[in-house]
Scaffold this active site. Sequence first.
Site, PDB file in Angstrom:
ATOM      1  N   TYR A 179      -4.866  94.216  17.119  1.00  0.00           N
ATOM      2  CA  TYR A 179      -5.220  93.402  18.379  1.00  0.00           C
ATOM      3  C   TYR A 179      -5.988  92.166  17.773  1.00  0.00           C
ATOM      4  CZ  TYR A 179      -7.439  91.865  22.368  1.00  0.00           C
ATOM      5  OH  TYR A 179      -7.920  91.118  23.579  1.00  0.00           O
ATOM      6  N   GLY A 229      -5.761  91.087  26.171  1.00  0.00           N
ATOM      7  CA  GLY A 229      -6.405  91.494  27.531  1.00  0.00           C
ATOM      8  C   GLY A 229      -5.148  92.575  27.855  1.00  0.00           C
TER       9      GLY A 229
END
Length: 512
Positions: free
Chosen positions: A54, A61
């Site tokens: 990530y 998001g």
Amino acid sequence: MHTVVVGTSGATAADVLAVARGGARIELSGEAVAALTAARAIVDQLAAKPDPVYGVSTGFGALATRHISQELRAQLQRNIVRSHAAGMGPRVEREVVRALMFLRLKTVCSGHTGVRPEVAQTMADVLNAGITPVVHEYGSLGCSGDLAPLSHCALTLMGEGDAEGPDGVVRPAGELLAEHGIAPVELREKEGLALLNGTDGMLGMLLMALADLDTLYKSADITAALSLEGLLGTDKVLAPELHAIRPHPGQGASAANMLAVLKGSQLTGHHQDDAPRVQDAYSVRCAPQVAGAGRDTLAHARLVAERELASAVDNPVVLPDGRVESNGNFHGAPVAYVLDFLAIVAADLASIAERRTDRLLDKNRSHGLPPFLADDPGVDSGLMIAQYTQAALVSEMKRLAVPASADSIPSSAMQEDHVSMGWSAARKLRTAVDHLTRVVAVELYAATRAVELREGLAPAPATRAVIEAVRKAGVQGPGPDRFLAPDLAAADAFVREGRLVAAAESVTGPLQ
């Protein structure tokens, strides 16, 4: 010029204020550069692997499920800055932008973000050049960082968007960078995200509010003492032994301040009325209890701010063992709560100050003072409308005391389904602090006039020093009606610039 050296930890509130308000220069320590280099090496290793990480090789998001190929990652980082720079509304103040940029740099230098040293150096260079990105009032929900405000700052580092130069003129950021010999940054994996993901705006505003309120609480103790004198009140309620049996630290400090200011007064304790007073009204007698509770709230907020200053807020973060982990440390709840709490205590301090002012102006409760402290009541209106202005300010402060942090509006397709609204809490607190300054200034104006109207009785040496200083500052004393706005503006500046506290302390020594 003062220089602030940024290390991997240890930034102080004084450092933030020096950069935000004092224009201090910034240097990166060797320790910080080493930490940046080490953390970046970890990110580069992860970026070279096929596994999605990530913020390094994924979207953001609600779009974090998409794996981003290596050739698109630089574009990904540019895009997050451009798309998130979506603020609207008026520009926020220069000092706020400088504070949030410095605080983001502080976190970047912690070695937990994976940003390259050259990006951190560019952040320092922009601040040192006096270049201030244009940041707008609206765009942060106080969760996942102050996203839009920090994005507008990151956009300037890329040489895009608008910024204010050291001359105060807003121009294209690329032009300003070029004039100062600063090369725009080319963002790499994770760097765009790391520049946006922090509580820096709300923390910066909290630190500045704490500094301002520290002065204002001392100022309010001084004006409360002046009002007590003007009303011929008693200082017996300020005795240390009374406050020792309810040992809230702020209460004791406030009472001690008032007692120090009133030392040597001939105006206290007379209670000369047709119906003698046994006790003063709450707004006079309970001044230390109200101001003291506010002081204790400041102490709690300062503790939260110090903890946040010691934090490295980002998502994901680079840990010392080499892991890069997602987390929720960007959530602004701890800061948002105390920002709201400070707006509540500021409103209450303003409320009690306004009640003392009203008492000074009411001939039925002022114990012998002329109506509205007017020179020729009826022909002159005196300070009648000055109190209206004060009341209007207090009324708005009560509305601003409604907590922002009790609200939450889900965002990012319900991925970010609970937010802090801490930025909004900070923005309304700034207005509340401004209003409190004006409210204290009106009480100062009324109380100094009231004391001067008590002919034949000498005020305390400290209050006399305040009266002399405020008159020299252009705030006129008793007399016929005149254009009041300039007097009130001068009183406001006298309080805002700390001259009220300085005048009292010239006699009392340092107040608490």
